[in-house]
Design a protein around this motif. Structure first.
Motif, PDB file in Angstrom:
ATOM      1  N   ALA A 270      30.985  35.316  38.148  1.00 33.18           N
ATOM      2  CA  ALA A 270      30.481  36.606  38.642  1.00 33.18           C
ATOM      3  C   ALA A 270      29.271  36.443  39.553  1.00 33.18           C
ATOM      4  O   ALA A 270      29.040  37.255  40.447  1.00 33.18           O
ATOM      5  CB  ALA A 270      30.131  37.490  37.446  1.00 33.18           C
TER       6      ALA A 270
ATOM      7  N   MET B  88      24.977  40.960  32.761  1.00 34.57           N
ATOM      8  CA  MET B  88      25.263  40.152  31.556  1.00 34.57           C
ATOM      9  C   MET B  88      24.865  40.917  30.287  1.00 34.57           C
ATOM     10  O   MET B  88      25.588  40.899  29.285  1.00 34.57           O
ATOM     11  CB  MET B  88      24.509  38.815  31.611  1.00 34.57           C
TER      12      MET B  88
ATOM     13  N   THR C 206      38.270  49.137  36.686  1.00 29.97           N
ATOM     14  CA  THR C 206      38.956  49.976  35.704  1.00 29.97           C
ATOM     15  C   THR C 206      38.319  51.361  35.709  1.00 29.97           C
ATOM     16  O   THR C 206      37.097  51.467  35.583  1.00 29.97           O
ATOM     17  CB  THR C 206      38.831  49.346  34.303  1.00 29.97           C
TER      18      THR C 206
ATOM     19  N   LEU D 157      31.625  44.838  39.344  1.00 31.45           N
ATOM     20  CA  LEU D 157      31.020  43.504  39.414  1.00 31.45           C
ATOM     21  C   LEU D 157      31.992  42.529  40.105  1.00 31.45           C
ATOM     22  O   LEU D 157      31.661  41.894  41.089  1.00 31.45           O
ATOM     23  CB  LEU D 157      30.681  43.015  37.990  1.00 31.45           C
TER      24      LEU D 157
ATOM     25  N   MET E 174      22.893  34.205  43.038  1.00 29.11           N
ATOM     26  CA  MET E 174      22.922  35.190  41.934  1.00 29.11           C
ATOM     27  C   MET E 174      21.539  35.792  41.645  1.00 29.11           C
ATOM     28  O   MET E 174      21.442  36.875  41.112  1.00 29.11           O
ATOM     29  CB  MET E 174      23.530  34.580  40.672  1.00 29.11           C
TER      30      MET E 174
ATOM     31  N   GLY F 234      35.528  36.247  39.966  1.00 31.49           N
ATOM     32  CA  GLY F 234      35.909  36.913  38.717  1.00 31.49           C
ATOM     33  C   GLY F 234      35.057  36.358  37.603  1.00 31.49           C
ATOM     34  O   GLY F 234      33.975  36.879  37.312  1.00 31.49           O
ATOM     35  N   SER F 235      35.518  35.233  37.005  1.00 30.15           N
ATOM     36  CA  SER F 235      34.725  34.586  35.951  1.00 30.15           C
ATOM     37  C   SER F 235      33.375  34.140  36.491  1.00 30.15           C
ATOM     38  O   SER F 235      32.347  34.261  35.823  1.00 30.15           O
ATOM     39  CB  SER F 235      35.484  33.378  35.398  1.00 30.15           C
TER      40      SER F 235
HETATM   41  N1  CAA Z   1      21.740  38.192  28.922  1.00 30.13           N
HETATM   42  C1  CAA Z   1      20.656  38.074  29.737  1.00 30.13           C
HETATM   43  N2  CAA Z   1      20.575  37.147  30.726  1.00 30.13           N
HETATM   44  C2  CAA Z   1      21.610  36.302  30.862  1.00 30.13           C
HETATM   45  C3  CAA Z   1      22.752  36.359  30.054  1.00 30.13           C
HETATM   46  C4  CAA Z   1      22.798  37.351  29.042  1.00 30.13           C
HETATM   47  N3  CAA Z   1      23.845  37.473  28.240  1.00 30.13           N
HETATM   48  N4  CAA Z   1      23.616  35.397  30.435  1.00 30.13           N
HETATM   49  C5  CAA Z   1      23.040  34.748  31.445  1.00 30.13           C
HETATM   50  N5  CAA Z   1      21.827  35.295  31.717  1.00 30.13           N
HETATM   51  C6  CAA Z   1      20.852  34.853  32.718  1.00 30.13           C
HETATM   52  C7  CAA Z   1      20.440  33.416  32.415  1.00 30.13           C
HETATM   53  O1  CAA Z   1      19.351  33.371  31.529  1.00 30.13           O
HETATM   54  C8  CAA Z   1      20.076  32.889  33.780  1.00 30.13           C
HETATM   55  O2  CAA Z   1      18.775  33.351  34.108  1.00 30.13           O
HETATM   56  P1  CAA Z   1      17.748  32.452  34.964  1.00 30.13           P
HETATM   57  O3  CAA Z   1      18.373  32.344  36.305  1.00 30.13           O
HETATM   58  O4  CAA Z   1      16.500  33.237  34.945  1.00 30.13           O
HETATM   59  O5  CAA Z   1      17.670  31.129  34.264  1.00 30.13           O
HETATM   60  C9  CAA Z   1      21.066  33.620  34.708  1.00 30.13           C
HETATM   61  O6  CAA Z   1      21.480  34.799  33.999  1.00 30.13           O
HETATM   62  C10 CAA Z   1      22.271  32.786  35.066  1.00 30.13           C
HETATM   63  O7  CAA Z   1      22.911  32.417  33.843  1.00 30.13           O
HETATM   64  P2  CAA Z   1      24.005  31.252  33.756  1.00 30.13           P
HETATM   65  O8  CAA Z   1      23.435  30.023  34.387  1.00 30.13           O
HETATM   66  O9  CAA Z   1      24.486  31.177  32.364  1.00 30.13           O
HETATM   67  O10 CAA Z   1      25.149  31.819  34.741  1.00 30.13           O
HETATM   68  P3  CAA Z   1      26.593  31.257  35.079  1.00 30.13           P
HETATM   69  O11 CAA Z   1      26.815  31.385  36.529  1.00 30.13           O
HETATM   70  O12 CAA Z   1      26.775  29.894  34.467  1.00 30.13           O
HETATM   71  O13 CAA Z   1      27.573  32.343  34.435  1.00 30.13           O
HETATM   72  C11 CAA Z   1      28.943  33.356  32.753  1.00 30.13           C
HETATM   73  C12 CAA Z   1      27.635  32.592  33.116  1.00 30.13           C
HETATM   74  C13 CAA Z   1      28.795  33.616  31.268  1.00 30.13           C
HETATM   75  C14 CAA Z   1      30.194  32.519  33.025  1.00 30.13           C
HETATM   76  C15 CAA Z   1      29.017  34.692  33.533  1.00 30.13           C
HETATM   77  O14 CAA Z   1      29.239  34.480  34.912  1.00 30.13           O
HETATM   78  C16 CAA Z   1      30.101  35.611  32.996  1.00 30.13           C
HETATM   79  O15 CAA Z   1      29.922  36.293  32.006  1.00 30.13           O
HETATM   80  N6  CAA Z   1      31.284  35.678  33.687  1.00 30.13           N
HETATM   81  C17 CAA Z   1      32.307  36.638  33.359  1.00 30.13           C
HETATM   82  C18 CAA Z   1      32.070  37.918  34.084  1.00 30.13           C
HETATM   83  C19 CAA Z   1      32.821  39.075  33.491  1.00 30.13           C
HETATM   84  O16 CAA Z   1      32.818  39.283  32.299  1.00 30.13           O
HETATM   85  N7  CAA Z   1      33.452  39.862  34.381  1.00 30.13           N
HETATM   86  C20 CAA Z   1      34.161  40.994  33.975  1.00 30.13           C
HETATM   87  C21 CAA Z   1      33.686  42.202  34.740  1.00 30.13           C
HETATM   88  S1  CAA Z   1      34.202  43.774  34.160  1.00 30.13           S
HETATM   89  C22 CAA Z   1      35.889  43.811  34.259  1.00 30.13           C
HETATM   90  O17 CAA Z   1      36.538  42.970  33.749  1.00 30.13           O
HETATM   91  C23 CAA Z   1      36.574  44.914  34.957  1.00 30.13           C
HETATM   92  C24 CAA Z   1      36.517  46.209  34.261  1.00 30.13           C
HETATM   93  O18 CAA Z   1      36.351  47.209  34.927  1.00 30.13           O
HETATM   94  C25 CAA Z   1      36.758  46.297  32.807  1.00 30.13           C
END
Ligand code: CAA
Length: 402
Positions: free
Chosen positions: A133, A236, A157, A124, A177, A130-131
């Motif tokens: 996404a 998500m 990872t 992703l 997105m 990063g944050s």
């Molecule tokens: N479940 C279902 N849908 C969801 C959701 C969830 N938990 N969270 C958000 N959505 C949906 C929303 O309902 C929204 O839908 P609509 O467009 O239909 O309204 C859409 O997704 C956008 O949601 P947001 O407006 O909340 O999105 P945002 O841009 O504000 O981002 C965030 C929210 C929580 C910050 C998200 O970007 C996030 O989780 N960021 C962190 C990413 C992450 O964890 N990355 C790590 C990747 S893995 C890794 O680390 C490497 C590895 O290999 C281990």
């Protein structure tokens, strides 16, 4: 607290503990030093039937859910946080398929992951996203019966060892997105390269890589779920279910470091008595034990809520991740402190716990992102949380300006 676990939970916990004690602990320092992947440990996990337990039975798994996965990760991480995530990241990589794959995709990919024959990774994050996404830039443009992927991924990872990757890319770049779709990409696909391996502070047995896509052509059958869009939601929902796995890794690290600290302070003598018998040290150990137990209950509760089939798992998963990983950082740092100067040296096993713990506050969403998720949930639930309180601002006493 075994009383709160089912017979099946205890069975998994005990088998994982046996693998951890017999095969992981003796190798932990060496894997950390060399950065080798523990292939021998993977063989033991297969032998003990612990691989891919979260995958439904219909697709070769045990259909055991997130709590059992967490119990296994906790035990492995007690001995080595790197081995813990090497195991857990297969859940992160395969949940997108479990949640959103077609029947054919599930039949094709899940059995080999369940048996441990194939490892999987989750793509992703990118250098600039990063944050945030949702701002990823990798594209997957339809061309006849194929999609052509271009771009790069970061912080993958398991990247160095995985055979299969779930990759999020823009099928409609102008939709942001909302134009993200998930794909399953096999390692040998022409145009796909596993690139630079990161030189990490901890979890050194796991290969964390960059991924590169250059005119990488995949058949349309690799589009997850067979439909474009919905990729951000799939990512998500996956993270909601995988974050308790990181929390369990943190819990195992905290527990493991605490056990070492207990053992060391009960043997080391200063001022004519064991270090542990000094009240200042007892208070530290008491706080560590309390925090670890609180984290455990939080992780298990989050896992149980997910296993109950509840759709409302976002907040509790984030809470478990924040609490357990912050606890791990505190407890492992205190454990180093309790070892004194020895704790700072690689001859002793304790500094590795602190190094391994740090990443748990960062990956699968930084703890700042988790707090954002919790805060947004609170805002959504405001009415539900406070509706019974018949209080308006006029009820509060006025404070006169002096
Ligand atoms: N479940 C279902 N849908 C969801 C959701 C969830 N938990 N969270 C958000 N959505 C949906 C929303 O309902 C929204 O839908 P609509 O467009 O239909 O309204 C859409 O997704 C956008 O949601 P947001 O407006 O909340 O999105 P945002 O841009 O504000 O981002 C965030 C929210 C929580 C910050 C998200 O970007 C996030 O989780 N960021 C962190 C990413 C992450 O964890 N990355 C790590 C990747 S893995 C890794 O680390 C490497 C590895 O290999 C281990």
């Amino acid at each position: 607290m075994k009383e709160l676990l089912s017979a099946q939970n205890i069975d998994y916990q005990e088998r994982a503990r046996e693998v951890a004690e017999k095969y992981v602990r003796p190798r932990a320092a060496e894997l950390d030093e060399t950065g080798e992947y523990g292939w021998d440990i993977l063989e033991k996990l297969k032998e003990y039937e612990l691989t891919g337990v979260w995958i439904p039975e219909e697709f070769g798994g045990k259909g055991s859910g997130v709590l059992d996965m967490c119990l296994i990760v906790e035990q492995l991480s007690r001995a080595c946080g790197g081995v813990g995530v090497a195991y857990a990241v297969n859940a992160l990589g395969s949940f997108p398929i479990v949640l959103g794959g077609t029947q054919e995709q599930k039949e094709r990919y899940l059995p080999a992951i369940a048996s441990g024959e194939q490892l999987i990774a989750f793509g992703l994050s990118e250098k600039a996203s990063g944050s945030d996404a949702g701002s990823l830039r990798t594209t997957a443009i339809k061309d006849g019966d194929d999609y052509v992927l271009n771009g790069e991924k970061k912080w993958n990872t398991n990247g160095g060892v995985a055979s299969v990757f779930t990759i999020y890319a823009l099928t409609e770049p102008d939709r942001g997105m909302r134009g993200i779709s998930p794909f399953i990409v096999e390692r040998e696909t022409p145009g796909f390269t596993v690139g630079k391996r990161e030189d990490t502070l901890g979890i050194r047995t796991v290969s964390v890589n960059e991924l590169e896509f250059e005119d990488c052509r995949v058949p349309a059958t690799q589009l997850l779920g067979g439909k474009e869009r919905g990729g951000f939601r799939n990512a998500m929902m996956t993270l909601d279910r995988a974050r308790p796995g990181v929390a369990a890794q943190a819990l195992g690290l905290a527990q493991g470091a605490f056990e070492w600290a207990l053992r060391y302070t009960s043997e080391r003598r200063q001022f004519g008595q064991t270090v542990m018998s000094h009240q200042a040290i007892q208070f530290m150990l008491a706080d560590m034990a309390t925090q670890v137990e609180a984290a455990r209950q939080m992780v298990y509760t989050a896992a149980r809520v997910i296993d109950s089939g509840s759709k409302n798992v976002n907040k509790i998963a984030a809470m478990a991740k924040v609490f357990a990983t912050d606890t791990a950082m505190r407890v492992t740092t205190d454990a180093v402190q309790l070892f004194g100067g020895y704790g700072y040296c690689r001859d002793y096993p304790i500094e590795k716990y602190m190094r391994d713990a740090k990443i748990t506050q960062i990956y699968e969403g930084t703890n700042q992102v988790q707090r954002l998720v919790i805060g947004r949930s609170l805002t959504r639930e405001l009415k539900e949380l406070t509706g019974h309180l018949d209080v308006t601002i006029e009820h509060f006493p006025e404070v006169e300006d002096s």
